[in-house]
Design an enzyme around this catalytic site. Sequence first.
Site, mmCIF file in Angstrom:
data_model
loop_
_atom_site.group_PDB
_atom_site.id
_atom_site.type_symbol
_atom_site.label_atom_id
_atom_site.label_comp_id
_atom_site.label_asym_id
_atom_site.label_seq_id
_atom_site.Cartn_x
_atom_site.Cartn_y
_atom_site.Cartn_z
ATOM 1 N N GLY A 185 -12.691 -2.706 2.036
ATOM 2 C CA GLY A 185 -13.806 -3.484 1.522
ATOM 3 C C GLY A 185 -14.977 -2.556 1.260
ATOM 4 O O GLY A 185 -15.341 -1.756 2.123
ATOM 5 N N MET A 194 -9.196 -2.039 8.593
ATOM 6 C CA MET A 194 -8.685 -2.459 9.892
ATOM 7 C C MET A 194 -7.803 -1.437 10.607
ATOM 8 O O MET A 194 -7.278 -1.754 11.676
ATOM 9 C CB MET A 194 -7.916 -3.778 9.730
ATOM 10 C CG MET A 194 -8.772 -4.924 9.221
ATOM 11 S SD MET A 194 -7.856 -6.465 8.947
ATOM 12 C CE MET A 194 -7.330 -6.874 10.620
ATOM 13 N N GLU A 195 -7.652 -0.228 10.078
ATOM 14 C CA GLU A 195 -6.745 0.731 10.714
ATOM 15 C C GLU A 195 -7.264 2.159 10.835
ATOM 16 O O GLU A 195 -6.853 2.893 11.741
ATOM 17 C CB GLU A 195 -5.411 0.807 9.939
ATOM 18 C CG GLU A 195 -4.601 -0.451 9.889
ATOM 19 C CD GLU A 195 -4.987 -1.366 8.752
ATOM 20 O OE1 GLU A 195 -4.735 -2.577 8.860
ATOM 21 O OE2 GLU A 195 -5.552 -0.877 7.745
ATOM 22 N N GLU A 255 0.806 -1.217 0.000
ATOM 23 C CA GLU A 255 0.000 0.000 0.000
ATOM 24 C C GLU A 255 0.844 1.274 0.000
ATOM 25 O O GLU A 255 0.334 2.349 -0.324
ATOM 26 C CB GLU A 255 -0.954 -0.007 1.196
ATOM 27 C CG GLU A 255 -2.012 -1.104 1.100
ATOM 28 C CD GLU A 255 -2.861 -1.217 2.343
ATOM 29 O OE1 GLU A 255 -4.053 -1.529 2.199
ATOM 30 O OE2 GLU A 255 -2.336 -1.015 3.463
ATOM 31 N N ASP A 288 -12.188 -5.260 -2.491
ATOM 32 C CA ASP A 288 -13.096 -6.403 -2.383
ATOM 33 C C ASP A 288 -14.443 -5.907 -1.897
ATOM 34 O O ASP A 288 -14.593 -4.748 -1.520
ATOM 35 C CB ASP A 288 -12.531 -7.457 -1.421
ATOM 36 C CG ASP A 288 -12.340 -6.904 -0.013
ATOM 37 O OD1 ASP A 288 -13.317 -6.937 0.756
ATOM 38 O OD2 ASP A 288 -11.237 -6.425 0.304
ATOM 39 N N ILE A 318 -13.398 -8.500 6.865
ATOM 40 C CA ILE A 318 -14.811 -8.778 6.638
ATOM 41 C C ILE A 318 -14.965 -9.589 5.354
ATOM 42 O O ILE A 318 -14.616 -9.124 4.265
ATOM 43 C CB ILE A 318 -15.620 -7.465 6.552
ATOM 44 C CG1 ILE A 318 -15.408 -6.633 7.827
ATOM 45 C CG2 ILE A 318 -17.099 -7.760 6.339
ATOM 46 C CD1 ILE A 318 -15.770 -7.352 9.117
#
Length: 229
Positions: A78, A173-174, A12, A197, A152
């Site tokens: 996501g 997640m961050e 990333e 996704d 997820i």
Amino acid sequence: MKIGIVGAMAQEVEILKNLMADRTETRVASAVIFEGKINGKDVVLLQSGIGKVAAAIGTTALLQLAKPDLVINTGSAGGVAKGLKVGDIVISDETRYHDADVTAFGYEKGQLPANPAAFLSDKKLADLAQEIAEKQGQSVKRGLICSGDSFINSEDKITQIKADFPNVTGVEMEATAIAQVCYAFNVPFVVVRAISDGGDGKASISFEEFLPLAAKQSSALVLEMIDRL
């Protein structure tokens, strides 16, 4: 002005890291901080590691050691809002935890004691990100991004998150941990991520396949933000 950029994974941050001139590298716990210039602008780039704790450790180190004037969180997410597809951009107006629950004591779902229920992004940064994304021909969704220490990958999980946060656009997640640290240090921030996704049963396969595209899309947007700041 010194611009702070945060990404969780090597993939990333790699594009932006490779564009850095006069690059230095500092390691703090699990975090890696790269400092240098991109197109003549002072930039500090954090590779934090995955998850809320890693993000908080890295962002705290970034703000204390490098002292950026603002923070842009980049990477993948996501997409759970209707109409989002792989490669689209999500920009935060606010971030919340989807896995925090202190409602027994009267707090909102996702709110932690001594903190707001939502961490509000800097409007000027969000406006700039949206303007650039639209100029680049990107499909953009702006709004709530939710964070938790889970990847997820099922419709049931999406349904639960949407039940608590009906307006959620993206999950990852961050971002909210980064936002909480920026809030504590009074540093403006925004989240600019590309969809990798759909958070469903195929999410893990989609993520592996489309992470490079998501990294390319989000990095292109952030690169132009750097030029404009």
